[in-house]
Every structure is written in C-alpha cells, then in structure tokens.
Design a protein around this motif. Structure first.
Motif, PDB file in Angstrom:
ATOM      1  N   VAL A 118       2.126   6.859  -6.786  1.00  0.00           N
ATOM      2  CA  VAL A 118       1.104   7.795  -7.284  1.00  0.00           C
ATOM      3  C   VAL A 118       1.600   9.227  -7.134  1.00  0.00           C
ATOM      4  CG1 VAL A 118      -1.184   8.766  -6.844  1.00  0.00           C
ATOM      5  CG2 VAL A 118      -0.899   6.292  -6.954  1.00  0.00           C
ATOM      6  N   LEU A 119       2.136   9.538  -5.959  1.00  0.00           N
ATOM      7  CA  LEU A 119       2.625  10.896  -5.706  1.00  0.00           C
ATOM      8  C   LEU A 119       3.819  11.234  -6.598  1.00  0.00           C
ATOM      9  CD1 LEU A 119       2.368  10.964  -1.805  1.00  0.00           C
ATOM     10  CD2 LEU A 119       0.799  11.996  -3.464  1.00  0.00           C
ATOM     11  N   ILE A 132      -6.361  -1.625  -5.551  1.00  0.00           N
ATOM     12  CA  ILE A 132      -5.847  -0.274  -5.790  1.00  0.00           C
ATOM     13  C   ILE A 132      -6.171   0.193  -7.204  1.00  0.00           C
ATOM     14  CG2 ILE A 132      -3.727   1.100  -6.008  1.00  0.00           C
ATOM     15  CD1 ILE A 132      -2.553  -0.651  -3.760  1.00  0.00           C
ATOM     16  N   VAL A 148       2.794   2.376 -10.675  1.00  0.00           N
ATOM     17  CA  VAL A 148       2.135   1.653  -9.579  1.00  0.00           C
ATOM     18  C   VAL A 148       1.992   0.169  -9.886  1.00  0.00           C
ATOM     19  CG1 VAL A 148      -0.027   1.404  -8.290  1.00  0.00           C
ATOM     20  CG2 VAL A 148       0.881   3.688  -8.776  1.00  0.00           C
ATOM     21  N   LEU A 173      -8.175   3.455  -8.360  1.00  0.00           N
ATOM     22  CA  LEU A 173      -7.546   4.493  -9.169  1.00  0.00           C
ATOM     23  C   LEU A 173      -8.351   4.826 -10.421  1.00  0.00           C
ATOM     24  CD1 LEU A 173      -3.693   3.763  -9.055  1.00  0.00           C
ATOM     25  CD2 LEU A 173      -4.933   5.680  -8.051  1.00  0.00           C
ATOM     26  N   ALA A 186       2.378   1.822  -3.457  1.00  0.00           N
ATOM     27  CA  ALA A 186       1.413   2.398  -4.395  1.00  0.00           C
ATOM     28  C   ALA A 186       1.205   3.886  -4.126  1.00  0.00           C
ATOM     29  CB  ALA A 186       0.083   1.650  -4.297  1.00  0.00           C
ATOM     30  N   LEU A 187       1.086   4.255  -2.857  1.00  0.00           N
ATOM     31  CA  LEU A 187       0.883   5.661  -2.512  1.00  0.00           C
ATOM     32  C   LEU A 187       2.084   6.507  -2.947  1.00  0.00           C
ATOM     33  CD1 LEU A 187      -0.650   7.940  -1.094  1.00  0.00           C
ATOM     34  CD2 LEU A 187       0.427   7.224   1.051  1.00  0.00           C
ATOM     35  N   ILE A 188       3.286   6.019  -2.663  1.00  0.00           N
ATOM     36  CA  ILE A 188       4.494   6.753  -3.046  1.00  0.00           C
ATOM     37  C   ILE A 188       4.566   6.924  -4.556  1.00  0.00           C
ATOM     38  CG2 ILE A 188       7.024   6.628  -3.129  1.00  0.00           C
ATOM     39  CD1 ILE A 188       6.917   5.257  -0.382  1.00  0.00           C
ATOM     40  N   LEU A 218       0.833  -1.202   0.000  1.00  0.00           N
ATOM     41  CA  LEU A 218       0.000   0.000   0.000  1.00  0.00           C
ATOM     42  C   LEU A 218       0.872   1.258   0.000  1.00  0.00           C
ATOM     43  CD1 LEU A 218      -2.755  -1.017   2.586  1.00  0.00           C
ATOM     44  CD2 LEU A 218      -3.049  -0.765   0.110  1.00  0.00           C
ATOM     45  N   LEU A 219       1.947   1.236   0.792  1.00  0.00           N
ATOM     46  CA  LEU A 219       2.853   2.379   0.855  1.00  0.00           C
ATOM     47  C   LEU A 219       3.556   2.579  -0.482  1.00  0.00           C
ATOM     48  CD1 LEU A 219       4.080   4.593   2.591  1.00  0.00           C
ATOM     49  CD2 LEU A 219       5.786   2.934   3.401  1.00  0.00           C
TER      50      LEU A 219
END
Length: 320
Positions: free
Chosen positions: A245-246, A305, A270, A309, A241-243, A238-239
């Motif tokens: 995306v940003l 995810i 991602v 998205l 994917a978040l990183i 999860l981390l």
C-alpha cells in the motif's frame, strides 16, 4: 427492488464483512461443505467477473490499453518491486521449505480476477486495470517460474504443472469478458438486453457476498486444522499488504498517476492470484500438502484487507 439495491450499495462493506463471518461459521460448523464449496468458487467468481466486466464500457478499453504510463507502472510494481519485497519477507521462513514454497507461489503472482471488482468498489480505474489483465497474466506465466527457481530452487520447478494458469485465464477472464461484451451489445439494441444488463448490475453486491462466503467456507476448516503452523504466515501477509500500500501510494505519486490510477495500482500490488495458483500448489508432490493451506491463509487474510481498503483507500487518495 431499487431501494434494496441502493441500501446494499450504501452498506456494502458491512455486507462483505457479514459474508466473511457467515462463510467462516458455516465452514467451521459444517466441515463437509468444504468440498462442494470449493467446486463452487470458479462458477461464482465467473458470475461476479461477468457482472464486473458488464459495468465497464468496452469502448474505453482501447484507450486504456494505450495508457503506457499506467501499464508500465503496474508491470514495474508487480515484477520488479514485489519480488524484492517477497524475497526480503521470505527470509522469515527460509528454514521452512513448505511454508516458503506456498508463500512464494501466492505472493509473486498478481491477481487478475477479483482485484478488478475491488478496484471499482473503491473508485479506482478498473477499466485501465482490466485492459492490463492479459499482460499481467502473460508476464506472470513467464516470470513466475524464474522467480521460483531463483528463490526456492530448481527442484520445485521440476514438479509444477502449469495448465491451471491457462484454464483460469479462459474461464475467469475470456469467457466472462465475451459474455459481458455480447450483453452490452444486446443492451444497446433491445429492451430485453437492457433488462438483463440492469438485473446483473443490481446483483453485484449479492454476487460479491456469495463469492466471499463460498471462498471462506471452502477453506476455513482446513486452515483451522493447521492453525499452529499457519499463524506465522498471518503477520507476514499483513506486512506485505502494508508495504505494498505504501509503495503503491509512493510509486503512483512519483509517476504522476491520477487518484483512480493510484487506487488501481495499489490494489494490483496488494492483491495476489491465490485462486489461480492454488491448483498449481495442490499438484505438488507428497510432503508439500501444507503449502496449499499457506496459499489459502493468504486468501483469507487478503479478503479482509480488501474489504477494509474499499473503505480506507478513497480517504487515503483524498489526503495524498
């Protein structure tokens, strides 16, 4: 029929979540289905990619391949930025060799199959991403051994079989791509060809639902059996994917990509090549059995995810 197709397209995110839930319930309720379902993954995924490629005008692939800004950014994100992110996250499981190896295999390899589908669903530049696919595949075949040697050690490299990479590229990319090209040519010349093209296009949402359900049904029982060991990987995935995306949003904006290009870049950063690297991991020697489930866990987390998205990324693009 047109009304049903329109309804499915309008409610596609809910349909995909339902497919994930159905696959989980079937896989947990009937564990014996995991074997047949796993064998069905590639055929169903091949049909889905055929339908996806059919929706991409082949006349646009030439200009897309010449889009050096997009291609260079995708390569830089996947093979310069992602390895740094993966190395930092890998420190969380550095003491667990099997978890580390499974994680490195799956997170270091960018997706070359259903990422194109999800990119198109979110309004991204799927044609440009499709044109970049052969380059992404070749680059990961060349660089993945180096990254694994660097982060996991030379002993892992000596026991890896690489043939599944070539097999996946042939059956999941080249064959569906050729079939889609022939269908497009037939649609331009005959009524039957156009009817086939229309029918395949109408089946896109059901094909995606079938793919999601089959993948989850084939793997969920194995994951549930090792849930205690695998729970550590969920927050890491999860981390990641978040990183990504940003970083994808930031990178796309810095290099001046348009909104569809940024969406495609984010999905590429991602989405990982789990269905292709899984055979490589399953071929590892005794003692690494859990590594396959580490890859499968990433697949299950990633599918949720991706579905989210599809709904959220267009809003992020509008606000960026």
């Amino acid at each position: 029929m047109p009304g049903l197709v329109a309804w499915l397209e309008k409610h596609q995110v809910a349909c995909y979540l339902l497919a994930l839930l159905a696959g989980a319930l079937i896989g947990l309720g009937f564990p014996e289905i995991s074997g047949p379902a796993e064998k069905a993954i590639n055929p169903v995924l091949g049909l889905l990619l055929y339908a996806t490629f059919l929706a991409v005008p082949f006349s646009r692939l030439g200009p897309a391949l010449k889009d050096w800004r997009f291609l260079g950014t995708v390569l830089g994100l996947n093979f310069l930025v992602v390895p740094l992110v993966v190395w930092m996250l890998s420190r969380l499981v550095a003491g667990e060799e099997v978890l580390l190896v499974g994680m490195l295999f799956v997170l270091l390899a960018p997706c070359i199959d259903y990422v194109i589908v999800f990119t198109g669903l979110a309004g991204g530049a799927q044609g440009r991403l499709l044109a970049a696919t052969p380059v992404l595949m070749l680059a990961q075949m060349l660089l993945l051994p180096f990254f694994l040697w660097l982060m996991a050690g030379p002993e892992v490299m000596g026991v890896v079989e690489w043939e599944p990479f070539l097999s996946a590229f042939i059956w999941l990319i080249l064959v569906p791509l050729l079939a889609a090209g022939l269908t497009q040519a037939g649609a331009a010349r005959t009524v039957l060809g156009q009817q086939i093209s229309d029918a395949v296009g109408a089946a896109m949402v059901p094909l995606m639902m079938a793919t999601l359900a089959v993948v989850v049904a084939s793997q969920i029982h194995g994951v549930s059996q090792e849930l205690g060991s695998l729970l550590l990987m969920v927050p890491i995935y999860l981390l990641f994917a978040l990183i990504m995306v940003l970083l994808g949003l930031l990178t796309g904006k810095v290099v001046g990509l348009d909104a569809p290009g940024r969406s495609a870049l984010i999905f590429s950063g991602v989405t990982r090549n789990s269905l292709v690297v899984l055979p490589l991991v399953l071929a590892l020697p005794a003692g690494f059995e859990l590594a396959g489930l580490v890859v499968v866990t990433q697949t299950l987390v990633e599918l949720v995810i991706m579905v989210m998205l599809v709904r959220l990324l267009p809003k992020l693009m509008a606000g960026a």
